[in-house]
Design a protein around this motif. Structure first.
Motif, PDB file in Angstrom:
ATOM      1  N   PRO A  88      -1.301  -9.341   8.855  1.00 37.66           N
ATOM      2  CA  PRO A  88      -1.190  -8.387   9.960  1.00 37.66           C
ATOM      3  C   PRO A  88      -1.449  -6.964   9.455  1.00 37.66           C
ATOM      4  CG  PRO A  88       0.708  -9.863   9.908  1.00 37.66           C
ATOM      5  CD  PRO A  88      -0.046 -10.097   8.641  1.00 37.66           C
ATOM      6  N   TRP A  89      -1.970  -6.129  10.344  1.00 40.24           N
ATOM      7  CA  TRP A  89      -2.255  -4.755   9.955  1.00 40.24           C
ATOM      8  C   TRP A  89      -1.001  -4.020   9.494  1.00 40.24           C
ATOM      9  CZ3 TRP A  89      -6.093  -2.009   8.335  1.00 40.24           C
ATOM     10  CH2 TRP A  89      -7.405  -2.352   8.664  1.00 40.24           C
ATOM     11  N   ARG A  90       0.150  -4.384  10.050  1.00 39.54           N
ATOM     12  CA  ARG A  90       1.382  -3.669   9.660  1.00 39.54           C
ATOM     13  C   ARG A  90       1.692  -3.880   8.180  1.00 39.54           C
ATOM     14  NH1 ARG A  90       3.268  -8.229  12.302  1.00 39.54           N
ATOM     15  NH2 ARG A  90       4.815  -9.475  11.152  1.00 39.54           N
ATOM     16  N   ILE A  91       1.375  -5.064   7.631  1.00 34.71           N
ATOM     17  CA  ILE A  91       1.598  -5.325   6.209  1.00 34.71           C
ATOM     18  C   ILE A  91       0.651  -4.479   5.365  1.00 34.71           C
ATOM     19  CG2 ILE A  91       1.532  -7.059   4.395  1.00 34.71           C
ATOM     20  CD1 ILE A  91       3.862  -7.415   6.273  1.00 34.71           C
TER      21      ILE A  91
ATOM     22  N   ILE B 252       8.435  -5.285  -2.209  1.00 32.29           N
ATOM     23  CA  ILE B 252       9.103  -6.064  -1.161  1.00 32.29           C
ATOM     24  C   ILE B 252       8.122  -6.400  -0.040  1.00 32.29           C
ATOM     25  CG2 ILE B 252      10.991  -6.083   0.507  1.00 32.29           C
ATOM     26  CD1 ILE B 252      11.830  -6.237  -2.448  1.00 32.29           C
ATOM     27  N   VAL B 253       7.238  -5.468   0.275  1.00 36.12           N
ATOM     28  CA  VAL B 253       6.208  -5.727   1.295  1.00 36.12           C
ATOM     29  C   VAL B 253       5.338  -6.904   0.871  1.00 36.12           C
ATOM     30  CG1 VAL B 253       4.163  -4.795   2.447  1.00 36.12           C
ATOM     31  CG2 VAL B 253       6.188  -3.347   2.127  1.00 36.12           C
ATOM     32  N   VAL B 254       4.909  -6.891  -0.407  1.00 34.29           N
ATOM     33  CA  VAL B 254       4.065  -7.976  -0.915  1.00 34.29           C
ATOM     34  C   VAL B 254       4.845  -9.288  -0.933  1.00 34.29           C
ATOM     35  CG1 VAL B 254       2.770  -8.809  -2.915  1.00 34.29           C
ATOM     36  CG2 VAL B 254       2.648  -6.397  -2.266  1.00 34.29           C
ATOM     37  N   LYS B 255       6.101  -9.227  -1.336  1.00 41.33           N
ATOM     38  CA  LYS B 255       6.938 -10.431  -1.383  1.00 41.33           C
ATOM     39  C   LYS B 255       7.102 -11.021   0.013  1.00 41.33           C
ATOM     40  CE  LYS B 255      11.465 -11.983  -3.070  1.00 41.33           C
ATOM     41  NZ  LYS B 255      10.925 -12.936  -4.043  1.00 41.33           N
ATOM     42  N   HIS B 256       7.303 -10.163   1.007  1.00 43.41           N
ATOM     43  CA  HIS B 256       7.458 -10.616   2.384  1.00 43.41           C
ATOM     44  C   HIS B 256       6.169 -11.238   2.914  1.00 43.41           C
ATOM     45  CE1 HIS B 256       8.897 -10.716   6.505  1.00 43.41           C
ATOM     46  NE2 HIS B 256       7.818 -10.071   6.889  1.00 43.41           N
ATOM     47  N   ALA B 257       5.030 -10.732   2.421  1.00 39.33           N
ATOM     48  CA  ALA B 257       3.736 -11.227   2.910  1.00 39.33           C
ATOM     49  C   ALA B 257       3.419 -12.629   2.405  1.00 39.33           C
ATOM     50  CB  ALA B 257       2.623 -10.259   2.499  1.00 39.33           C
TER      51      ALA B 257
ATOM     52  N   LEU C 169       1.820  -0.845   5.583  1.00 39.41           N
ATOM     53  CA  LEU C 169       3.031  -0.618   4.799  1.00 39.41           C
ATOM     54  C   LEU C 169       2.738  -0.625   3.305  1.00 39.41           C
ATOM     55  CD1 LEU C 169       5.686  -2.727   6.741  1.00 39.41           C
ATOM     56  CD2 LEU C 169       5.642  -0.243   6.465  1.00 39.41           C
ATOM     57  N   TYR C 170       1.859  -1.524   2.876  1.00 35.04           N
ATOM     58  CA  TYR C 170       1.463  -1.558   1.469  1.00 35.04           C
ATOM     59  C   TYR C 170       0.784  -0.248   1.082  1.00 35.04           C
ATOM     60  CZ  TYR C 170      -0.858  -3.070  -2.841  1.00 35.04           C
ATOM     61  OH  TYR C 170      -1.291  -3.166  -4.143  1.00 35.04           O
ATOM     62  N   GLY C 171      -0.118   0.216   1.936  1.00 41.17           N
ATOM     63  CA  GLY C 171      -0.822   1.463   1.651  1.00 41.17           C
ATOM     64  C   GLY C 171       0.096   2.670   1.635  1.00 41.17           C
ATOM     65  N   LEU C 172       1.099   2.665   2.511  1.00 34.04           N
ATOM     66  CA  LEU C 172       2.014   3.806   2.594  1.00 34.04           C
ATOM     67  C   LEU C 172       3.018   3.836   1.439  1.00 34.04           C
ATOM     68  CD1 LEU C 172       2.842   3.884   6.420  1.00 34.04           C
ATOM     69  CD2 LEU C 172       1.373   5.462   5.157  1.00 34.04           C
TER      70      LEU C 172
ATOM     71  N   VAL D 155      -5.493  -4.765  -2.173  1.00 30.99           N
ATOM     72  CA  VAL D 155      -5.659  -3.500  -2.904  1.00 30.99           C
ATOM     73  C   VAL D 155      -6.727  -2.631  -2.247  1.00 30.99           C
ATOM     74  CG1 VAL D 155      -6.471  -2.488  -5.078  1.00 30.99           C
ATOM     75  CG2 VAL D 155      -4.813  -4.351  -5.113  1.00 30.99           C
ATOM     76  N   VAL D 156      -7.869  -3.239  -1.918  1.00 36.63           N
ATOM     77  CA  VAL D 156      -8.983  -2.462  -1.351  1.00 36.63           C
ATOM     78  C   VAL D 156      -8.650  -2.000   0.059  1.00 36.63           C
ATOM     79  CG1 VAL D 156     -11.378  -2.587  -0.577  1.00 36.63           C
ATOM     80  CG2 VAL D 156     -10.733  -3.523  -2.817  1.00 36.63           C
ATOM     81  N   TRP D 157      -8.170  -2.905   0.917  1.00 37.79           N
ATOM     82  CA  TRP D 157      -7.896  -2.516   2.302  1.00 37.79           C
ATOM     83  C   TRP D 157      -6.633  -1.660   2.409  1.00 37.79           C
ATOM     84  CZ3 TRP D 157     -10.688  -3.297   6.831  1.00 37.79           C
ATOM     85  CH2 TRP D 157     -11.908  -3.962   6.651  1.00 37.79           C
TER      86      TRP D 157
END
Length: 296
Positions: A57-60, A159-164, A63-66, A173-175
């Protein structure tokens, strides 16, 4: 692990260890927020034209980017700009491991075990010794605190990556790098000013360009992609300890290439932090060995 994976791990350790020296070099020609904008602009373009968006999802992705991309490097670059030495930054940033444990406990309900608490206690003591031993002008308190905030952002991204769950790390990484450039540029325009941006871009040398290229391509794309692949192929218990070598190389490369020096009490603090990281990482293994020894 097979030899090719050990070589990949060595590439990551070297890329991330020397990364802090390259940040310091980049900051000598480009202000921190503009450096962040340049770094992630060259991460995302032209790679985004060839790398598929991860099935998330775009939210993930946002959040990763932020967190890992924008938040971590706003604080880290600014910290090093206002007086955080490169070698110590590589060490203090590893406190992300403890922040990750705490956030996972608060948000995901994961338990905090005895070895986590012991590791955190050792790390807090070590960080206190590092700050206590700072000679006037060698490290600022603001730089130290900003580095801790960078570690907190990195941990939040973990945590964002773990949740994903299982993800395509190259795609993430790129997106994820699509998020930071405009906020970085807006912050640079507001806080550093258009004149500083123009002067930096017009006066940048081949050394500054090399530093930006290293941060974008080597430290970010190659480093995070290889690390993600190692985590996908092998248990985290085998891969995660390898990151303990990053601050060691960071301290050595900063001393060798930048001439940075640390007081004896700071070296002691660094060893205590590394001990805390080792206890946090190897705690279950050590506990199992102790149980076997008692039974024997």
């Amino acid at each position: 692990m097979p030899l090719k994976d050990w070589l990949a791990a060595l590439v990551v350790i070297c890329a991330w260890g020397v990364n802090f020296v390259m940040i310091k070099i980049g900051l000598s020609e480009v202000p921190p927020l503009l450096l962040g904008a340049l770094r992630f602009t060259f991460v995302v373009f032209p790679a985004i034209l060839f790398v598929k968006r991860p099935q998330l999802p775009w939210r993930i992705i946002i959040l990763y980017g932020l967190t890992i991309s924008l938040g971590q490097f706003v604080f880290l670059f600014t910290a090093m700009y206002v007086g955080m030495p490169a070698g110590l930054a590589s060490l203090v940033l590893q406190s992300q491991a403890f922040f990750t444990v705490l956030i996972a406990a608060l948000l995901l309900g994961e338990g905090v075990r005895r070895h986590n608490i012991l590791g955190m206690g050792a790390a807090v003591l070590g960080l206190f010794l590092i700050q206590l031993g700072a000679a006037p002008g060698s490290m600022t308190l603001l730089g130290f605190l900003l580095t801790l905030l960078a570690a907190l952002c990195w941990a939040t991204g973990n945590i964002v990556v773990k949740h994903a769950g299982k993800v395509d790390m190259l795609g993430l990484v790129v997106w994820g790098a699509l998020i930071p450039p405009l906020p970085f540029l807006a912050l640079s325009w507001t806080l550093e000013g258009p004149q500083a941006i123009q002067a930096s871009l017009s006066g940048i040398t081949h050394v500054g360009i090399l530093a930006v290229a290293y941060l974008a391509l080597i430290a970010t794309v190659i480093g995070y992609v290889l690390w993600g692949r190692l985590l996908s192929r092998h248990p985290a218990s085998k891969v995660a300890p390898l990151s303990l070598a990053v601050p060691v190389l960071g301290l050595v490369s900063a001393a060798w290439l930048l001439g940075e020096q640390m007081a004896l009490i700071q070296w002691a603090g660094g060893l205590v932090v590394m001990l805390g990281l080792a206890v946090n990482t190897f705690g279950p293994m050590l506990a199992a060995l102790l149980r076997r020894a008692r039974r024997a």
